[in-house]
Design a protein around this motif. Structure first.
Motif, PDB file in Angstrom:
ATOM      1  N   LEU A 175      13.263 -10.501  -5.711  1.00 39.11           N
ATOM      2  CA  LEU A 175      13.794 -11.091  -6.938  1.00 39.11           C
ATOM      3  C   LEU A 175      13.239 -12.501  -7.060  1.00 39.11           C
ATOM      4  CD1 LEU A 175      17.563 -10.066  -6.659  1.00 39.11           C
ATOM      5  CD2 LEU A 175      15.873  -9.043  -8.180  1.00 39.11           C
ATOM      6  N   SER A 176      12.901 -12.910  -8.264  1.00 41.48           N
ATOM      7  CA  SER A 176      12.359 -14.248  -8.477  1.00 41.48           C
ATOM      8  C   SER A 176      12.844 -14.784  -9.821  1.00 41.48           C
ATOM      9  CB  SER A 176      10.823 -14.225  -8.448  1.00 41.48           C
ATOM     10  OG  SER A 176      10.282 -15.513  -8.646  1.00 41.48           O
ATOM     11  N   SER A 177      13.673 -15.826  -9.775  1.00 34.90           N
ATOM     12  CA  SER A 177      14.183 -16.441 -11.002  1.00 34.90           C
ATOM     13  C   SER A 177      13.129 -17.353 -11.609  1.00 34.90           C
ATOM     14  CB  SER A 177      15.453 -17.247 -10.707  1.00 34.90           C
ATOM     15  OG  SER A 177      16.486 -16.419 -10.239  1.00 34.90           O
ATOM     16  N   LEU A 178      13.158 -17.482 -12.936  1.00 37.46           N
ATOM     17  CA  LEU A 178      12.269 -18.396 -13.637  1.00 37.46           C
ATOM     18  C   LEU A 178      13.007 -19.707 -13.874  1.00 37.46           C
ATOM     19  CD1 LEU A 178      10.579 -16.016 -16.236  1.00 37.46           C
ATOM     20  CD2 LEU A 178       9.844 -16.587 -13.911  1.00 37.46           C
ATOM     21  N   ASP A 179      12.339 -20.827 -13.631  1.00 35.03           N
ATOM     22  CA  ASP A 179      12.971 -22.136 -13.774  1.00 35.03           C
ATOM     23  C   ASP A 179      12.986 -22.611 -15.222  1.00 35.03           C
ATOM     24  OD1 ASP A 179      13.485 -22.317 -11.067  1.00 35.03           O
ATOM     25  OD2 ASP A 179      11.570 -23.266 -10.625  1.00 35.03           O
ATOM     26  N   LEU A 180      11.891 -22.368 -15.952  1.00 36.68           N
ATOM     27  CA  LEU A 180      11.803 -22.859 -17.328  1.00 36.68           C
ATOM     28  C   LEU A 180      12.650 -22.014 -18.275  1.00 36.68           C
ATOM     29  CD1 LEU A 180       7.998 -23.698 -17.552  1.00 36.68           C
ATOM     30  CD2 LEU A 180       9.905 -25.179 -16.914  1.00 36.68           C
ATOM     31  N   GLU A 196       4.605 -20.869 -15.086  1.00 43.18           N
ATOM     32  CA  GLU A 196       5.271 -19.604 -15.383  1.00 43.18           C
ATOM     33  C   GLU A 196       4.591 -18.845 -16.523  1.00 43.18           C
ATOM     34  OE1 GLU A 196       9.460 -20.445 -15.767  1.00 43.18           O
ATOM     35  OE2 GLU A 196       9.657 -20.833 -13.618  1.00 43.18           O
ATOM     36  N   LYS A 197       3.252 -18.788 -16.424  1.00 43.81           N
ATOM     37  CA  LYS A 197       2.465 -18.010 -17.373  1.00 43.81           C
ATOM     38  C   LYS A 197       2.131 -16.636 -16.815  1.00 43.81           C
ATOM     39  CE  LYS A 197       1.942 -21.496 -20.278  1.00 43.81           C
ATOM     40  NZ  LYS A 197       2.545 -21.505 -21.622  1.00 43.81           N
ATOM     41  N   VAL A 198       1.897 -16.549 -15.489  1.00 39.00           N
ATOM     42  CA  VAL A 198       1.476 -15.292 -14.885  1.00 39.00           C
ATOM     43  C   VAL A 198       2.318 -14.998 -13.653  1.00 39.00           C
ATOM     44  CG1 VAL A 198      -0.892 -15.592 -15.696  1.00 39.00           C
ATOM     45  CG2 VAL A 198      -0.284 -16.348 -13.407  1.00 39.00           C
ATOM     46  N   VAL A 199       2.372 -13.719 -13.283  1.00 38.81           N
ATOM     47  CA  VAL A 199       3.027 -13.270 -12.059  1.00 38.81           C
ATOM     48  C   VAL A 199       1.991 -12.513 -11.236  1.00 38.81           C
ATOM     49  CG1 VAL A 199       3.894 -11.183 -13.221  1.00 38.81           C
ATOM     50  CG2 VAL A 199       4.910 -11.916 -11.058  1.00 38.81           C
ATOM     51  N   MET A 200       2.009 -12.713  -9.919  1.00 37.60           N
ATOM     52  CA  MET A 200       1.031 -12.121  -9.017  1.00 37.60           C
ATOM     53  C   MET A 200       1.738 -11.264  -7.976  1.00 37.60           C
ATOM     54  SD  MET A 200      -1.532 -14.019  -6.287  1.00 37.60           S
ATOM     55  CE  MET A 200      -2.166 -15.133  -7.528  1.00 37.60           C
ATOM     56  N   SER A 201       1.095 -10.165  -7.604  1.00 36.24           N
ATOM     57  CA  SER A 201       1.635  -9.308  -6.550  1.00 36.24           C
ATOM     58  C   SER A 201       0.513  -8.546  -5.879  1.00 36.24           C
ATOM     59  CB  SER A 201       2.652  -8.312  -7.123  1.00 36.24           C
ATOM     60  OG  SER A 201       3.115  -7.432  -6.108  1.00 36.24           O
ATOM     61  N   GLY A 202       0.677  -8.316  -4.568  1.00 34.30           N
ATOM     62  CA  GLY A 202      -0.228  -7.446  -3.846  1.00 34.30           C
ATOM     63  C   GLY A 202       0.240  -6.016  -3.930  1.00 34.30           C
ATOM     64  N   GLY A 203      -0.525  -5.098  -3.342  1.00 33.74           N
ATOM     65  CA  GLY A 203      -0.164  -3.685  -3.353  1.00 33.74           C
ATOM     66  C   GLY A 203      -0.601  -3.011  -2.075  1.00 33.74           C
ATOM     67  N   GLU A 204      -0.045  -1.852  -1.801  1.00 36.63           N
ATOM     68  CA  GLU A 204      -0.427  -1.115  -0.604  1.00 36.63           C
ATOM     69  C   GLU A 204      -1.841  -0.566  -0.680  1.00 36.63           C
ATOM     70  OE1 GLU A 204       2.576   1.819   0.041  1.00 36.63           O
ATOM     71  OE2 GLU A 204       3.941   0.414   1.021  1.00 36.63           O
ATOM     72  N   ASP A 205      -2.449  -0.585  -1.870  1.00 36.42           N
ATOM     73  CA  ASP A 205      -3.854  -0.214  -2.001  1.00 36.42           C
ATOM     74  C   ASP A 205      -4.773  -1.391  -1.697  1.00 36.42           C
ATOM     75  OD1 ASP A 205      -3.180  -1.717  -4.184  1.00 36.42           O
ATOM     76  OD2 ASP A 205      -3.993  -0.346  -5.683  1.00 36.42           O
ATOM     77  N   CYS A 206      -4.184  -2.521  -1.231  1.00 36.02           N
ATOM     78  CA  CYS A 206      -4.914  -3.740  -0.830  1.00 36.02           C
ATOM     79  C   CYS A 206      -5.483  -4.497  -2.019  1.00 36.02           C
ATOM     80  CB  CYS A 206      -6.021  -3.423   0.183  1.00 36.02           C
ATOM     81  SG  CYS A 206      -5.422  -2.584   1.667  1.00 36.02           S
ATOM     82  N   TYR A 207      -5.035  -4.199  -3.238  1.00 35.33           N
ATOM     83  CA  TYR A 207      -5.460  -4.936  -4.424  1.00 35.33           C
ATOM     84  C   TYR A 207      -4.487  -6.081  -4.692  1.00 35.33           C
ATOM     85  CZ  TYR A 207      -9.122  -1.726  -6.027  1.00 35.33           C
ATOM     86  OH  TYR A 207     -10.277  -0.983  -6.148  1.00 35.33           O
ATOM     87  N   ILE A 208      -5.000  -7.130  -5.300  1.00 33.85           N
ATOM     88  CA  ILE A 208      -4.164  -8.204  -5.831  1.00 33.85           C
ATOM     89  C   ILE A 208      -4.202  -8.096  -7.349  1.00 33.85           C
ATOM     90  CG2 ILE A 208      -5.947 -10.007  -5.989  1.00 33.85           C
ATOM     91  CD1 ILE A 208      -2.433 -10.600  -4.640  1.00 33.85           C
ATOM     92  N   VAL A 221       2.667 -14.444  -1.001  1.00 33.31           N
ATOM     93  CA  VAL A 221       2.054 -15.230  -2.077  1.00 33.31           C
ATOM     94  C   VAL A 221       2.789 -16.561  -2.196  1.00 33.31           C
ATOM     95  CG1 VAL A 221       1.520 -15.337  -4.535  1.00 33.31           C
ATOM     96  CG2 VAL A 221       1.410 -13.150  -3.346  1.00 33.31           C
ATOM     97  N   CYS A 222       2.045 -17.639  -2.351  1.00 37.49           N
ATOM     98  CA  CYS A 222       2.663 -18.951  -2.530  1.00 37.49           C
ATOM     99  C   CYS A 222       1.843 -19.762  -3.516  1.00 37.49           C
ATOM    100  CB  CYS A 222       2.755 -19.689  -1.186  1.00 37.49           C
ATOM    101  SG  CYS A 222       3.246 -21.420  -1.330  1.00 37.49           S
ATOM    102  N   TRP A 223       2.488 -20.199  -4.589  1.00 38.70           N
ATOM    103  CA  TRP A 223       1.865 -21.105  -5.549  1.00 38.70           C
ATOM    104  C   TRP A 223       2.440 -22.501  -5.313  1.00 38.70           C
ATOM    105  CZ3 TRP A 223       0.549 -16.942  -9.270  1.00 38.70           C
ATOM    106  CH2 TRP A 223      -0.718 -17.141  -9.850  1.00 38.70           C
ATOM    107  N   PRO A 224       1.619 -23.463  -4.917  1.00 39.26           N
ATOM    108  CA  PRO A 224       2.146 -24.815  -4.671  1.00 39.26           C
ATOM    109  C   PRO A 224       2.768 -25.406  -5.924  1.00 39.26           C
ATOM    110  CG  PRO A 224      -0.078 -24.599  -3.787  1.00 39.26           C
ATOM    111  CD  PRO A 224       0.178 -23.390  -4.636  1.00 39.26           C
ATOM    112  N   VAL A 282       4.813 -16.565  -8.814  1.00 39.87           N
ATOM    113  CA  VAL A 282       4.784 -17.039 -10.194  1.00 39.87           C
ATOM    114  C   VAL A 282       4.143 -18.419 -10.211  1.00 39.87           C
ATOM    115  CG1 VAL A 282       6.159 -17.608 -12.235  1.00 39.87           C
ATOM    116  CG2 VAL A 282       6.873 -15.739 -10.736  1.00 39.87           C
ATOM    117  N   ASP A 283       3.163 -18.628 -11.096  1.00 42.13           N
ATOM    118  CA  ASP A 283       2.491 -19.924 -11.139  1.00 42.13           C
ATOM    119  C   ASP A 283       3.443 -20.998 -11.654  1.00 42.13           C
ATOM    120  OD1 ASP A 283       1.220 -20.878 -14.143  1.00 42.13           O
ATOM    121  OD2 ASP A 283       2.203 -18.934 -13.979  1.00 42.13           O
ATOM    122  N   PRO A 284       3.193 -22.281 -11.352  1.00 40.85           N
ATOM    123  CA  PRO A 284       4.129 -23.349 -11.719  1.00 40.85           C
ATOM    124  C   PRO A 284       4.441 -23.435 -13.207  1.00 40.85           C
ATOM    125  CG  PRO A 284       2.553 -24.159 -10.107  1.00 40.85           C
ATOM    126  CD  PRO A 284       2.084 -22.796 -10.520  1.00 40.85           C
TER     127      PRO A 284
END
Length: 471
Positions: free
Chosen positions: A342-347, A395-407, A431-434, A391-393
């Protein structure tokens, strides 16, 4: 004769200048549609095509303002350019980092003691197999990072690095974690940067909340990693800025903290509890038979969102009695399988992202729980792995990996997939977005991430640590 002014034209009848708005006088009233960027281009000429597309976009904006025409539609220039930008990353892999960042990653800015005195430096916190916790100093190419103690970075994407221009200023120097690593008593289940709204706007919290699963020989524990004091790299002693807040007989799966940094929500195999970080006293807010694999405290700190192994997502008001929480089914929704993140959005604090172990990723509005998700993100591949969402700072895009080794990257608002690439042979599970102090939830002094090339995304897998940035 009136002088030509950029962005203005002179009206002889009214004897004054006017700014260009919409079409330039004399230009065609029906602009030709610009071709959308293909999702995957041949690598041999991708650099030239990228430059040509950017030139066309700039020309379109100059001719027709901030609205451009694409696929016979009117689109916002900035939004269109950001989407294309996100689909063209450069990715580096750091040697000697295998198995030390496949659980979780975190970022903080801290003071580091060196022979030149105290220096403010980016710090990457990584969690790997067997409870291994490491701290890495991070610097720009021109900063003082001992080359003898630096993990070498190899460009792994795009594959034809000889054709595309190398941007050395995008590469981060990852220093050695020697002397800043320790093993915990059991596997780490989560790591969260404490949010402290009481801090001034230009100061970010330097405290991490860390939970361990527990084992037959050790209890599940909650730890506080305090990086507010100067760090000393090179000493052959375990991390000293680390202490236990509480331990429990339950399995601890996840944690999140309130904006003041005083309470934490803990997800366990018996439900969810609130932990007072100052006193160490805990109390149950939800008891259930299914494991709570993920939790989020919304910005008010009064509502806990719980993701369960049985696929349910429960919204719990901590001010209500437990009896009422159990009976109120209107605050429950379901995903197809176990909710792993779960990931809440700040904006937009009424919205949160949720992912389940069947690969589903959805956006919810917790005010409209009964209506289901407001957006879905298709294409992720998963069956049983706990994979983080990033989630980028801005909050335009969301990123995730997969078991197929794709990002994969998606546009949060539209659900459009912006990137699908494979550059490793293991699951991108962390995943970590500074974040910087300028990225504030209230929107004041807020910078656009996609215009700032000093930040990129960190990725962790069994193979090691990767860094992703954009031209």
């Amino acid at each position: 004769m009136p002088k030509d002014l950029p962005g203005f034209y002179f009206d002889a009848e009214k004897n004054r200048y006017f700014p260009y708005k919409g079409p330039i006088p004399g230009s065609s009233t029906k602009p030709p549609p610009s071709r959308p960027p293909p999702s995957h281009q041949p690598q041999a000429d991708s650099s030239c095509q990228s430059i040509k597309l950017r030139q066309k976009l700039i020309q379109s904006r100059e001719l027709w303002g901030n609205v451009i025409f694409c696929r016979k539609e009117k689109l916002n220039f900035q939004s269109f350019y950001q989407k294309y930008h996100a689909s063209q990353p450069m990715i580096w892999k750091y040697k000697g980092t295998k198995k030390i960042a496949n659980i979780a990653l975190g970022h903080v800015v801290a003071d580091v003691s060196s022979q030149h005195g105290l220096m403010e430096r980016d710090i990457l916190v990584s969690v790997g197999a067997n409870g291994l916790l490491c701290l890495f100093p991070v610097g720009q190419a021109e900063q003082e990072v001992d080359p003898m103690e630096t993990h070498k970075a190899d460009l792994v994407w795009p594959p034809n690095s000889d054709i595309l221009p190398r941007r050395k200023e995008l590469v981060k120097q990852l220093g050695s974690s020697y002397g800043s690593m320790t093993y915990l008593t059991s596997d780490v289940s989560s790591i969260k940067l404490l949010r402290k709204s009481c801090l001034p706007a230009d100061i970010m919290s330097k405290h991490f909340l860390i939970t361990t699963l527990g084992s037959e020989s050790a209890s599940g524990s909650v730890y506080l990693l305090d990086l507010s004091k100067p760090l000393h790299f090179g000493a052959s002693v375990p991390i000293q800025e680390f202490h236990e807040l509480a331990s429990f007989e339950q399995t601890l799966w996840a944690a999140d903290c309130d904006p003041e940094g005083r309470r934490a929500a803990i997800g366990t195999n018996r439900g969810a509890m609130l932990l007072n970080l100052e006193t160490g006293i805990s109390s149950w807010v939800l008891r259930c038979k299914s494991d709570v694999l993920s939790v989020q405290l919304v910005q008010s700190g009064k509502v806990v969102i719980c993701g369960l192994r049985n696929g349910a997502i429960m919204t719990v008001d901590t001010r209500q009695k437990q009896i009422k929480r159990r009976a109120d089914r209107s605050l429950t929704m379901s995903m197809p399988s176990s909710v792993c993140c779960l990931s809440s959005l700040d904006l937009w604090d009424q919205y949160f992202l949720a992912s389940s172990m069947d690969g589903s990723i959805k956006l919810y509005d917790h005010r409209l729980i009964q209506k289901g998700p407001v957006q879905s993100y298709e294409g992720s591949v998963n069956s049983h792995t706990r994979i983080e969402l990033g989630v980028d700072p801005s909050e335009k895009v969301v990123m995730s990996g997969g078991e197929d080794c794709y990002i994969r990257l998606w546009d949060i608002k539209t659900g459009e997939m912006l990137l699908k690439e494979k550059f490793m042979n293991s699951i991108p599970s962390a995943v970590c977005w500074p974040r910087r102090a300028a990225f504030r939830a209230d929107g004041q002094d807020y910078r656009n991430y996609w215009q700032d090339h000093s930040l990129g995304a960190w990725l962790g897998s069994y193979e090691g640590i990767f860094y992703m940035d954009w031209l």
